[in-house]
Design a protein around this motif. Structure first.
Motif, mmCIF file in Angstrom:
data_model
loop_
_atom_site.group_PDB
_atom_site.id
_atom_site.type_symbol
_atom_site.label_atom_id
_atom_site.label_comp_id
_atom_site.label_asym_id
_atom_site.label_seq_id
_atom_site.Cartn_x
_atom_site.Cartn_y
_atom_site.Cartn_z
ATOM 1 N N ASP A 141 0.823 -1.204 0.000
ATOM 2 C CA ASP A 141 0.000 0.000 0.000
ATOM 3 C C ASP A 141 0.864 1.264 0.000
ATOM 4 O O ASP A 141 0.454 2.317 -0.469
ATOM 5 C CB ASP A 141 -0.957 -0.004 1.201
ATOM 6 N N ARG A 142 2.089 1.159 0.463
ATOM 7 C CA ARG A 142 3.001 2.311 0.448
ATOM 8 C C ARG A 142 3.822 2.357 -0.842
ATOM 9 O O ARG A 142 4.328 3.395 -1.230
ATOM 10 C CB ARG A 142 3.959 2.227 1.645
ATOM 11 N N VAL A 143 3.977 1.214 -1.528
ATOM 12 C CA VAL A 143 4.789 1.143 -2.739
ATOM 13 C C VAL A 143 4.055 1.750 -3.933
ATOM 14 O O VAL A 143 4.675 2.378 -4.801
ATOM 15 C CB VAL A 143 5.182 -0.328 -3.029
ATOM 16 N N GLY A 144 2.738 1.601 -3.990
ATOM 17 C CA GLY A 144 1.949 2.109 -5.121
ATOM 18 C C GLY A 144 2.241 3.570 -5.434
ATOM 19 O O GLY A 144 2.590 3.911 -6.574
ATOM 20 N N PRO A 145 2.114 4.479 -4.489
ATOM 21 C CA PRO A 145 2.408 5.890 -4.779
ATOM 22 C C PRO A 145 3.860 6.107 -5.221
ATOM 23 O O PRO A 145 4.134 6.913 -6.100
ATOM 24 C CB PRO A 145 2.127 6.597 -3.458
ATOM 25 N N ASP A 146 4.787 5.343 -4.625
ATOM 26 C CA ASP A 146 6.194 5.482 -5.000
ATOM 27 C C ASP A 146 6.408 5.069 -6.456
ATOM 28 O O ASP A 146 7.159 5.708 -7.193
ATOM 29 C CB ASP A 146 7.091 4.624 -4.097
ATOM 30 N N ILE A 147 5.727 4.022 -6.903
ATOM 31 C CA ILE A 147 5.866 3.554 -8.283
ATOM 32 C C ILE A 147 5.292 4.603 -9.252
ATOM 33 O O ILE A 147 5.889 4.899 -10.287
ATOM 34 C CB ILE A 147 5.185 2.180 -8.469
ATOM 35 N N HIS A 148 4.157 5.164 -8.893
ATOM 36 C CA HIS A 148 3.570 6.216 -9.742
ATOM 37 C C HIS A 148 4.513 7.413 -9.852
ATOM 38 O O HIS A 148 4.730 7.961 -10.948
ATOM 39 C CB HIS A 148 2.211 6.675 -9.190
ATOM 40 N N GLN A 149 5.096 7.779 -8.767
ATOM 41 C CA GLN A 149 6.025 8.917 -8.772
ATOM 42 C C GLN A 149 7.253 8.573 -9.613
ATOM 43 O O GLN A 149 7.742 9.407 -10.395
ATOM 44 C CB GLN A 149 6.427 9.250 -7.331
ATOM 45 N N LEU A 151 7.369 6.462 -12.132
ATOM 46 C CA LEU A 151 6.953 6.494 -13.534
ATOM 47 C C LEU A 151 6.894 7.935 -14.058
ATOM 48 O O LEU A 151 7.299 8.198 -15.200
ATOM 49 C CB LEU A 151 5.592 5.807 -13.707
ATOM 50 N N GLU A 152 6.397 8.829 -13.275
ATOM 51 C CA GLU A 152 6.335 10.242 -13.695
ATOM 52 C C GLU A 152 7.740 10.794 -13.932
ATOM 53 O O GLU A 152 8.002 11.474 -14.940
ATOM 54 C CB GLU A 152 5.613 11.086 -12.634
ATOM 55 N N VAL A 153 8.652 10.499 -13.001
ATOM 56 C CA VAL A 153 10.032 10.981 -13.140
ATOM 57 C C VAL A 153 10.667 10.366 -14.371
ATOM 58 O O VAL A 153 11.366 11.044 -15.149
ATOM 59 C CB VAL A 153 10.849 10.663 -11.858
ATOM 60 N N THR A 154 10.415 9.071 -14.611
ATOM 61 C CA THR A 154 10.981 8.387 -15.774
ATOM 62 C C THR A 154 10.441 9.006 -17.059
ATOM 63 O O THR A 154 11.195 9.236 -18.025
ATOM 64 C CB THR A 154 10.646 6.881 -15.735
ATOM 65 N N ASN A 155 9.167 9.292 -17.098
ATOM 66 C CA ASN A 155 8.561 9.910 -18.275
ATOM 67 C C ASN A 155 9.157 11.308 -18.505
ATOM 68 O O ASN A 155 9.468 11.672 -19.643
ATOM 69 C CB ASN A 155 7.042 9.971 -18.099
ATOM 70 N N ASP A 156 9.311 12.090 -17.432
ATOM 71 C CA ASP A 156 9.928 13.424 -17.558
ATOM 72 C C ASP A 156 11.349 13.291 -18.091
ATOM 73 O O ASP A 156 11.787 14.064 -18.964
ATOM 74 C CB ASP A 156 9.938 14.153 -16.214
ATOM 75 N N LEU A 157 12.090 12.355 -17.578
ATOM 76 C CA LEU A 157 13.476 12.149 -18.003
ATOM 77 C C LEU A 157 13.523 11.753 -19.475
ATOM 78 O O LEU A 157 14.366 12.254 -20.236
ATOM 79 C CB LEU A 157 14.128 11.068 -17.129
ATOM 80 N N ARG A 158 12.639 10.900 -19.915
ATOM 81 C CA ARG A 158 12.575 10.483 -21.316
ATOM 82 C C ARG A 158 12.300 11.681 -22.217
ATOM 83 O O ARG A 158 12.962 11.860 -23.260
ATOM 84 C CB ARG A 158 11.459 9.439 -21.474
ATOM 85 N N GLN A 159 11.352 12.490 -21.831
ATOM 86 C CA GLN A 159 11.031 13.663 -22.647
ATOM 87 C C GLN A 159 12.213 14.638 -22.662
ATOM 88 O O GLN A 159 12.505 15.256 -23.692
ATOM 89 C CB GLN A 159 9.767 14.343 -22.128
ATOM 90 N N ALA A 160 12.909 14.719 -21.539
ATOM 91 C CA ALA A 160 14.068 15.611 -21.496
ATOM 92 C C ALA A 160 15.157 15.090 -22.412
ATOM 93 O O ALA A 160 15.812 15.855 -23.129
ATOM 94 C CB ALA A 160 14.579 15.735 -20.069
ATOM 95 N N ILE A 161 15.365 13.788 -22.423
ATOM 96 C CA ILE A 161 16.420 13.201 -23.262
ATOM 97 C C ILE A 161 16.052 13.349 -24.732
ATOM 98 O O ILE A 161 16.900 13.656 -25.576
ATOM 99 C CB ILE A 161 16.662 11.725 -22.888
ATOM 100 N N ILE A 162 14.781 13.145 -25.055
ATOM 101 C CA ILE A 162 14.329 13.284 -26.441
ATOM 102 C C ILE A 162 14.551 14.731 -26.893
ATOM 103 O O ILE A 162 14.856 14.992 -28.058
ATOM 104 C CB ILE A 162 12.853 12.871 -26.594
ATOM 105 N N GLY A 163 14.423 15.647 -25.997
ATOM 106 C CA GLY A 163 14.590 17.060 -26.353
ATOM 107 C C GLY A 163 16.039 17.471 -26.555
ATOM 108 O O GLY A 163 16.325 18.569 -27.037
ATOM 109 N N ILE A 164 16.995 16.652 -26.246
ATOM 110 C CA ILE A 164 18.416 16.979 -26.436
ATOM 111 C C ILE A 164 18.701 16.983 -27.934
ATOM 112 O O ILE A 164 18.365 16.036 -28.638
ATOM 113 C CB ILE A 164 19.326 15.969 -25.707
ATOM 114 N N PRO A 165 19.354 18.088 -28.469
ATOM 115 C CA PRO A 165 19.676 18.130 -29.894
ATOM 116 C C PRO A 165 20.622 16.984 -30.275
ATOM 117 O O PRO A 165 21.579 16.698 -29.567
ATOM 118 C CB PRO A 165 20.348 19.478 -30.085
#
Length: 180
Positions: A141-149, A151-165
């Protein structure tokens, strides 16, 4: 009647012979009486032994009878309990019979072996479940929110990497090397 000397002598002789034979006959009679008394004593002794043995047999027969009465009571109690159990479980047995028959008919030797192996391993499985799995499940019950967070950080990081020229060029080059 007058007795002649010869008749008198004959009578005297017979009387003397009879008188002389009386002690011997009395002795024979006493011997016979002693023999009868000895036999009677022997018979009394044997009768006493037979009576003693009879009393012992009667005592043993009473003990056997008492034990048999106890066994009879036990058998009656067991029979009563068996009848009660049979009456209680007969409906359940009738109801379970088709299910049990189907279970037995469809069970293969491999499935029986697997079930036996599973039962053999139940102590180890139980220990691991209690010591390892249940503690982890209690934290889910405590891991669920951590996994969502995460995933959000991973998605942000992916978008940041894609944005690198030049990232698209580097990705294609990596894919080409993977194909080689």
């Amino acid at each position: 009647m007058e007795l002649t000397p010869r008749a008198l002598f004959s009578l005297a002789r017979t009387t003397v012979e009879t008188a002389v034979s009386v002690p011997g006959r009395v002795l024979d009679l006493l011997g016979a009486a002693e023999s009868v008394v000895r036999r009677a004593d022997d018979l009394v002794s044997r009768t006493e032994r037979v009576l003693d043995e009879t009393e012992a047999l009667v005592g043993r027969a009473r003990a056997v009878t008492g034990a048999a009465e106890g066994v009879t009571a036990d058998v009656a109690r067991i029979a009563r309990t068996s009848r009660e159990l049979a009456d209680d479980y007969a409906p359940l047995a009738r109801k379970a019979h088709p299910l049990a028959q189907r279970f037995v008919d469809e069970l293969s030797p491999q499935e029986v072996d697997a079930a036996v192996e599973l039962v053999d391993r139940l102590p180890v499985l139980t220990r691991h479940l209690i010591e390892d799995v249940l503690p982890i499940l209690s934290t889910l019950d405590r891991v669920g929110p951590d996994i969502h967070q995460l995933l959000e950080v991973t998605n942000d990081l992916r978008q940041a990497i894609i944005g690198i020229p030049g990232f698209t060029w580097m990705r294609r080059r990596g894919e080409e090397k993977d194909e080689d």
